[in-house]
Design an enzyme around this catalytic site. Structure first.
Site, mmCIF file in Angstrom:
data_model
loop_
_atom_site.group_PDB
_atom_site.id
_atom_site.type_symbol
_atom_site.label_atom_id
_atom_site.label_comp_id
_atom_site.label_asym_id
_atom_site.label_seq_id
_atom_site.Cartn_x
_atom_site.Cartn_y
_atom_site.Cartn_z
ATOM 1 N N HIS A 1 -7.979 6.972 11.454
ATOM 2 C CA HIS A 1 -7.607 5.556 11.370
ATOM 3 C C HIS A 1 -6.112 5.349 11.195
ATOM 4 C CE1 HIS A 1 -12.015 4.621 10.022
ATOM 5 N NE2 HIS A 1 -11.907 4.880 11.297
ATOM 6 N N ASN B 1 -8.986 8.192 5.986
ATOM 7 C CA ASN B 1 -7.969 7.623 5.108
ATOM 8 C C ASN B 1 -6.626 7.540 5.808
ATOM 9 O OD1 ASN B 1 -9.898 7.464 3.201
ATOM 10 N ND2 ASN B 1 -9.247 9.266 2.051
ATOM 11 N N SER C 1 -18.911 6.007 2.941
ATOM 12 C CA SER C 1 -20.219 5.355 2.996
ATOM 13 C C SER C 1 -20.892 5.557 4.348
ATOM 14 C CB SER C 1 -20.050 3.858 2.725
ATOM 15 O OG SER C 1 -19.121 3.334 3.652
ATOM 16 N N ARG D 1 0.852 -1.208 0.000
ATOM 17 C CA ARG D 1 0.000 0.000 0.000
ATOM 18 C C ARG D 1 0.891 1.264 0.000
ATOM 19 N NH1 ARG D 1 -2.244 -3.800 -0.597
ATOM 20 N NH2 ARG D 1 -1.939 -2.946 -2.650
ATOM 21 N N GLY E 1 -16.895 11.096 -0.015
ATOM 22 C CA GLY E 1 -16.360 9.764 -0.328
ATOM 23 C C GLY E 1 -16.329 8.811 0.849
#
Ligand code: NAD
Length: 229
Positions: free
Chosen positions: A104, A87, A172, A56, A170
């Site tokens: 996070h 993000n 949910s 990543r 962006g």
């Protein structure tokens, strides 16, 4: 200056080439999310988890902030913009945003498995088994995994409570506790949502939806906020 608080999710980075996982059937780059983003996964196979986040980080090196990240950074000229992001990428910072709170964690950092207050920047992209903190304990990705506490949540709630305008871009709004931030926004404060799909917003709030991708939707959202006066 008016205080604009923006909660961003994986969708804002999608057009920079960084995949969301909810849009790919719960798999994140072909991994079951619980294998690579949970304390159980880490206990079961730490080298798999380290390898996953190393990849990543390599992907992030290739990515660039997109129009949405850049527009939010530029909006600081006229608005007091606070970004609360779910993000783990650093695209908001690379776009030039100065007030970014990561709920996070951050892909570019590592932390001690013995003392979570020991956080280090990662040079390059690789974190390996055998990389130790100053206490001699293994380093792990500085990521909040499923089932772990979100230490930045109280600060995020305070920021949301003090918004003059609140926006969601962006996300949910299904990952808790981040999704609960909307509930801290005082009544009377306008809420705008930029997302091409339906978002789990509280039904009792009046919300302005801009059903577009972030790159076109965020400039429109900023224009709508300017018109609010
Ligand atoms: P999410 O729950 O925030 O959902 C993604 C949302 O983005 C969806 O509502 C989708 O409709 C929307 N979206 C997709 N493309 C878009 C676009 N071009 N413009 C605007 N919206 C778009 O995010 P998730 O993928 O379910 O991830 C949840 C958690 O996983 C995050 O909170 C994060 O911790 C981690 N994650 C981070 C990254 C990153 O750092 N870029 C990427 C994937 C996952």
């Amino acid at each position: 200056m008016k205080k604009l608080v923006v909660l961003t999710g994986a969708g804002i980075s999608a057009e920079s080439g960084i995949r969301t996982f909810r849009d790919s059937d719960g798999l994140w780059h072909d991994h079951d999310i619980m294998e690579v983003a949970s304390p159980e996964g880490w206990r079961r196979d730490p080298e798999l988890v380290l390898g996953f986040y190393n990849q990543r980080r390599r992907d992030l090196c290739e990515a660039k902030p997109n129009t949405a990240h850049l527009a939010l950074a530029r909006a600081e000229d006229t608005l007091n913009v606070h970004i609360i992001t779910q993000n783990i990428d650093d695209l908001h910072e690379r776009a030039g945003s100065t007030k970014v709170l990561h709920l996070h964690g951050e892909l570019t950092k590592a932390r001690s498995t013995a003392d979570p207050s020991l956080v280090y920047g990662i040079e390059g992209t690789e974190l390996s088994w055998g990389d130790h903190c100053e206490l001699g304990s293994q380093l792990r990705p500085h990521i909040v995994w499923f089932g772990e506490a979100v230490p930045a949540m109280p600060e995020a709630a305070e920021i949301a409570q003090s918004a003059d305008v609140f926006a969601v871009v962006g996300s949910s709004l299904v990952v808790y506790p981040a999704a609960a931030l909307v509930q801290y926004v005082p009544y009377g404060v306008p809420i705008l949502v930029v997302d091409p799909k339906d978002v789990a917003v509280p039904s009792w709030r009046e919300i302005t939806f801009i059903r577009e991708n972030a790159s076109t939707g965020v400039p429109k959202m900023l224009e709508a906020i300017r018109k609010l006066g």
